[in-house]
Design an enzyme around this catalytic site. Structure first.
Site, PDB file in Angstrom:
ATOM      1  CE  LYS A  37       2.905   3.091   5.717  1.00  0.00           C
ATOM      2  NZ  LYS A  37       1.683   2.488   5.247  1.00  0.00           N
TER       3      LYS A  37
ATOM      4  CG  HIS B 114      -1.786  -1.150   1.369  1.00  0.00           C
ATOM      5  ND1 HIS B 114      -2.215  -1.610   2.588  1.00  0.00           N
ATOM      6  CD2 HIS B 114      -2.340  -1.974   0.442  1.00  0.00           C
ATOM      7  CE1 HIS B 114      -2.995  -2.676   2.402  1.00  0.00           C
ATOM      8  NE2 HIS B 114      -3.085  -2.909   1.109  1.00  0.00           N
TER       9      HIS B 114
ATOM     10  CE1 TYR C 196       0.735   0.004   9.211  1.00  0.00           C
ATOM     11  CE2 TYR C 196      -0.940  -0.486  10.856  1.00  0.00           C
ATOM     12  CZ  TYR C 196      -0.210  -0.849   9.742  1.00  0.00           C
ATOM     13  OH  TYR C 196      -0.426  -2.072   9.167  1.00  0.00           O
TER      14      TYR C 196
ATOM     15  CG  ASP D  27      -4.116  -6.007   0.064  1.00  0.00           C
ATOM     16  OD1 ASP D  27      -4.072  -4.836  -0.350  1.00  0.00           O
ATOM     17  OD2 ASP D  27      -3.851  -6.313   1.248  1.00  0.00           O
TER      18      ASP D  27
END
Length: 163
Positions: A52, A43, A112, A148
């Site tokens: 991140k 992603h 995250y 996905d």
């Protein structure tokens, strides 16, 4: 670590600043819990991307980053890491890089800290099994999200991003 367990500082402004990052730029914290063998990714975000900090807070994951920044000397290179709750290592994923992981344990929790609020319209996904990426997932892939499963190849994503 001692007989009680362990203590881990999960975010420190001064440490983040010493790494050349603005600690105030992070605006969202998220957590995923993933079953063993599941792959989440690959992603990234369109537009200005999304940086991140990623940490496996419990269990273990095989984590992969692919550099998709066109002006980067490591453009299209991938790097992989094992992140675990035992080490509590935090990985920085720069904006413009694709990210994904496979859970190695049942379960694995991944935290995250993200520098932009999520906008689903900016979500980009690349096929986790694209031969061009040749990611050596350590376990058989047991489950993928619908997003996905339908992800295009890297070449298709790169072609769509060209001006």
């Amino acid at each position: 670590m001692d007989e009680r367990g362990f203590f881990s500082r999960t975010f420190d402004r001064d440490v983040v600043r010493s790494a050349g990052l603005d600690p105030d730029s992070f605006v969202q914290d998220s957590l995923s819990r993933t079953r063993r063998g599941v792959v989440r990714g690959m992603h990234l975000r369109s537009g200005s991307g999304e940086a991140k900090l990623v940490r496996c807070s419990s269990g273990a994951v095989f984590d992969v980053v692919v550099d998709l920044r066109p002006d980067s000397p490591t453009f299209c290179n991938r790097a992989s890491f094992e992140l675990s709750g035992d080490t509590q290592v935090t990985l920085y994923v720069p904006a413009g890089c694709a990210h994904g992981f496979q859970a190695l344990t049942e379960p694995a929790d991944v935290s995250y800290r993200i520098d932009r609020a999520h906008d689903p319209a900016e979500d980009v996904t690349i096929a986790h099994d694209d031969p061009e990426l040749a990611i050596p997932w350590p376990l058989p892939v047991t489950l993928l999200s619908e997003r996905d499963r339908r992800a295009p190849a890297l070449a298709e994503v790169l072609a769509a991003r060209r001006p």
